[in-house]
Design an enzyme around this catalytic site. Structure first.
Site, PDB file in Angstrom:
ATOM      1  N   ASP A  13      30.769  15.242  60.742  1.00 38.67           N
ATOM      2  CA  ASP A  13      29.331  14.934  60.730  1.00 38.67           C
ATOM      3  C   ASP A  13      28.899  14.091  61.922  1.00 38.67           C
ATOM      4  O   ASP A  13      27.980  13.277  61.820  1.00 38.67           O
ATOM      5  CB  ASP A  13      28.926  14.225  59.422  1.00 38.67           C
ATOM      6  CG  ASP A  13      29.372  14.999  58.210  1.00 38.67           C
ATOM      7  OD1 ASP A  13      29.211  16.227  58.224  1.00 38.67           O
ATOM      8  OD2 ASP A  13      29.888  14.392  57.260  1.00 38.67           O
ATOM      9  N   LYS A  16      28.050  17.568  65.931  1.00 38.73           N
ATOM     10  CA  LYS A  16      28.628  18.582  66.824  1.00 38.73           C
ATOM     11  C   LYS A  16      27.714  19.792  66.977  1.00 38.73           C
ATOM     12  O   LYS A  16      27.602  20.357  68.055  1.00 38.73           O
ATOM     13  CB  LYS A  16      29.993  19.046  66.286  1.00 38.73           C
ATOM     14  CG  LYS A  16      31.043  17.964  66.250  1.00 38.73           C
ATOM     15  CD  LYS A  16      32.349  18.478  65.695  1.00 38.73           C
ATOM     16  CE  LYS A  16      32.320  18.770  64.223  1.00 38.73           C
ATOM     17  NZ  LYS A  16      32.168  17.590  63.349  1.00 38.73           N
ATOM     18  N   GLY A  40      29.396  21.882  57.859  1.00 35.77           N
ATOM     19  CA  GLY A  40      27.956  22.111  57.758  1.00 35.77           C
ATOM     20  C   GLY A  40      27.350  21.697  59.086  1.00 35.77           C
ATOM     21  O   GLY A  40      27.159  20.516  59.338  1.00 35.77           O
ATOM     22  N   HIS A  41      27.103  22.647  59.952  1.00 37.82           N
ATOM     23  CA  HIS A  41      26.630  22.316  61.298  1.00 37.82           C
ATOM     24  C   HIS A  41      25.112  22.475  61.366  1.00 37.82           C
ATOM     25  O   HIS A  41      24.586  23.557  61.158  1.00 37.82           O
ATOM     26  CB  HIS A  41      27.350  23.168  62.340  1.00 37.82           C
ATOM     27  CG  HIS A  41      28.810  22.797  62.432  1.00 37.82           C
ATOM     28  ND1 HIS A  41      29.726  23.498  63.157  1.00 37.82           N
ATOM     29  CD2 HIS A  41      29.494  21.773  61.873  1.00 37.82           C
ATOM     30  CE1 HIS A  41      30.917  22.917  63.050  1.00 37.82           C
ATOM     31  NE2 HIS A  41      30.791  21.878  62.261  1.00 37.82           N
ATOM     32  N   GLN A 210      34.822  19.509  61.193  1.00 41.82           N
ATOM     33  CA  GLN A 210      35.346  18.222  60.725  1.00 41.82           C
ATOM     34  C   GLN A 210      35.636  17.287  61.902  1.00 41.82           C
ATOM     35  O   GLN A 210      35.071  17.464  62.965  1.00 41.82           O
ATOM     36  CB  GLN A 210      36.583  18.394  59.823  1.00 41.82           C
ATOM     37  CG  GLN A 210      36.301  19.094  58.496  1.00 41.82           C
ATOM     38  CD  GLN A 210      36.297  20.602  58.593  1.00 41.82           C
ATOM     39  OE1 GLN A 210      37.185  21.187  59.171  1.00 41.82           O
ATOM     40  NE2 GLN A 210      35.300  21.244  58.036  1.00 41.82           N
ATOM     41  N   THR A 225      41.272  17.019  55.329  1.00 35.52           N
ATOM     42  CA  THR A 225      41.012  18.416  55.006  1.00 35.52           C
ATOM     43  C   THR A 225      42.334  19.201  55.022  1.00 35.52           C
ATOM     44  O   THR A 225      43.391  18.640  55.312  1.00 35.52           O
ATOM     45  CB  THR A 225      39.956  19.021  55.965  1.00 35.52           C
ATOM     46  OG1 THR A 225      39.590  20.321  55.484  1.00 35.52           O
ATOM     47  CG2 THR A 225      40.458  19.102  57.393  1.00 35.52           C
TER      48      THR A 225
HETATM   49  P1  IMP Z   1      37.927  19.864  52.055  1.00 37.05           P
HETATM   50  O1  IMP Z   1      37.912  20.142  53.507  1.00 37.05           O
HETATM   51  O2  IMP Z   1      36.815  20.550  51.307  1.00 37.05           O
HETATM   52  O3  IMP Z   1      39.265  20.100  51.429  1.00 37.05           O
HETATM   53  O4  IMP Z   1      37.625  18.293  51.838  1.00 37.05           O
HETATM   54  C1  IMP Z   1      38.561  17.279  52.227  1.00 37.05           C
HETATM   55  C2  IMP Z   1      37.820  16.077  52.796  1.00 37.05           C
HETATM   56  O5  IMP Z   1      37.208  16.436  54.026  1.00 37.05           O
HETATM   57  C3  IMP Z   1      36.688  15.572  51.898  1.00 37.05           C
HETATM   58  O6  IMP Z   1      36.606  14.159  52.036  1.00 37.05           O
HETATM   59  C4  IMP Z   1      35.455  16.214  52.492  1.00 37.05           C
HETATM   60  O7  IMP Z   1      34.276  15.490  52.207  1.00 37.05           O
HETATM   61  C5  IMP Z   1      35.812  16.164  53.975  1.00 37.05           C
HETATM   62  N1  IMP Z   1      35.123  17.193  54.764  1.00 37.05           N
HETATM   63  C6  IMP Z   1      35.409  18.500  54.829  1.00 37.05           C
HETATM   64  N2  IMP Z   1      34.586  19.127  55.689  1.00 37.05           N
HETATM   65  C7  IMP Z   1      33.776  18.191  56.205  1.00 37.05           C
HETATM   66  C8  IMP Z   1      32.738  18.219  57.179  1.00 37.05           C
HETATM   67  O8  IMP Z   1      32.391  19.239  57.775  1.00 37.05           O
HETATM   68  N3  IMP Z   1      32.144  17.018  57.441  1.00 37.05           N
HETATM   69  C9  IMP Z   1      32.519  15.860  56.847  1.00 37.05           C
HETATM   70  N4  IMP Z   1      33.497  15.793  55.936  1.00 37.05           N
HETATM   71  C10 IMP Z   1      34.123  16.944  55.621  1.00 37.05           C
END
Ligand code: IMP
Length: 408
Positions: A13, A16, A40-41, A210, A225
């Protein structure tokens, strides 16, 4: 012109999407290389805000788009995004690598079940099936895009294997049909296509999802992640030589946010945090969850810069700090009376460290324009450059594409 890798230096976040969109005009294509629909871009263009989870952020500039083999691809989300683009009149030229891992409803269910089983220690995943999809790939169970897109997928044998992991397997018939539809005519070899563009003098942006601190290996495990977020993953995951990666542009917010659980040394709560969250619209672009807020963390940032060999930094959201009466930067961590400045040595007890802050001049009430940045803002940027030994080449002072200052 060489390629450009744009990656997040914090917990995601960082903004990017805006930076990729800003630079995309000078490039011929944009390729996603990691993660999946957990990303989420956000791109703000005129009075419209677009959030895409899978389509690369070059779409508004009508660039060639690529989804590389390292991505875990949810075909249902992709179909929704393609439908939205069509409705908006945005023509999409998309190539999906045949080796992409396909996320099915089963992996999403597994994600929810594992999170529930963790109870109070839940990771706070996006429940998009990311971790289970990468795990199922390592187990060589999950189908690839080419298996469905080119028609070799055998649903019955897949179900037999899936039944080892879940008592009730979701109905995959509709999913299979939708996946086939979305993949038809779009499967290709993304690495080869990128090298072909490069050979004809054209360049590509590699758009990271991420951030470094969410990397499966180098991040704040287990609160990370399911995949890899480092710049060094760009060539490996796309299937291009390391030398084709190009420059690494790291994106960092002028403060820090984190969504989901896990250690966050500079986290703050209360009035300042609440107003930064509201002014900065700090709510998850994928899940809508309020993001946790904290000050800029130099200890973590030095680690991120080192791990990625960052060439330049784009610093975002400076405008948010003009509404805040304080300005702090964390310069070290304290643990048992000891000061620590190396993030990796603090990792074993990162949830217990206390931040050591340096107070800087507040930005409160300053007006940020493209013509000239106020002295306090320049001083902050120069301070970060000295500490990180990296040039801050771009400063973002608003969500609009035009609210961007290039620093020579
Ligand atoms: P997952 O990627 O859904 O398995 O989530 C694992 C961790 O990464 C969690 O804390 C999510 O909130 C975080 N996360 C995954 N994708 C994003 C992103 O695009 N932005 C911010 N945090 C993310």
């Amino acid at each position: 012109m060489e390629n450009l890798s744009i990656i997040g230096l914090q917990w995601g976040d960082e903004g990017k999407g805006k930076i990729v969109d800003y630079h995309a005009g000078r490039f011929d294509g944009v390729a996603r290389y990691n993660g999946g629909s957990n990303a989420g871009h956000t791109i703000v263009f005129g009075n419209r805000t677009y959030v895409f989870h899978l389509l690369p952020s070059g779409l508004l500039k009508r660039k060639r788009l690529f989804i590389g083999p390292g991505v875990v691809l949810d075909p249902i989300t992709l179909k929704e995004e393609l439908d939205l683009a069509k409705k908006e009149g945005i023509k999409i030229d998309l190539t999906i690598d045949g080796r992409c891992t396909l996320v099915s409803p089963l992996e999403k269910e597994m994600d929810a079940i594992i999170e529930k089983a963790r109870g109070p220690k839940a990771l706070g995943t996006t429940k998009r099936g990311i971790g289970p999809a990468y795990a199922m790939r390592a187990l060589r169970v999950i189908p690839r895009a080419m298996d469905l897109g080119l028609g070799t997928f055998d649903l019955a044998s897949a179900k037999a294997l899936y039944s080892l992991f879940a008592k009730d397997i979701p109905d995959l018939t509709r999913w299979t049909e939708s996946a086939r539809e979305v993949l038809r005519g779009r499967i290709g070899d993304v690495g080869a296509a990128i090298l072909e563009l490069n050979a004809s003098g054209k360049s590509v942006i590699f758009e990271g999802a991420q951030g470094v601190l969410l990397d499966l290996i180098h991040g704040t495990y287990p609160y990370v992640t399911g995949g890899h977020t480092l710049a060094s993953y760009v060539p490996a995951s796309l299937g291009i030589p390391a030398k084709s990666e190009g420059k690494v542009l790291g994106v960092a917010k002028a403060y820090t946010t984190r969504v989901g659980s896990g250690p966050f040394p500079t986290e703050i709560s209360g009035r300042v945090a609440d107003s930064m969250r509201e002014i900065g619209k700090e709510y998850g672009a994928t899940t809508g969850r309020p993001r946790r807020i904290g000050w800029f963390d130099l200890v973590a940032m030095k680690y991120a810069v080192r791990l990625n060999g960052v060439d330049e930094i784009a610093l975002t959201k400076l405008d948010i700090l003009t509404k805040v009466g304080e300005m702090k930067v964390c310069v070290a961590y304290r643990q048992n009376g000891r000061e620590i400045t190396e993030f990796s040595s603090a990792l074993p007890f990162i949830d217990k460290v206390l931040p050591v802050y340096e107070d800087l001049q507040s930005f409160l009430g300053l007006e940020l324009t493209r013509a000239k940045l106020p002295r306090a803002v320049d001083a902050f940027v120069e301070y970060l450059e000295r500490e990180l030994k990296v040039k801050v080449s771009l400063v973002s002072i608003g969500e609009e594409r035009t609210a961007t200052v290039e620093r020579g």
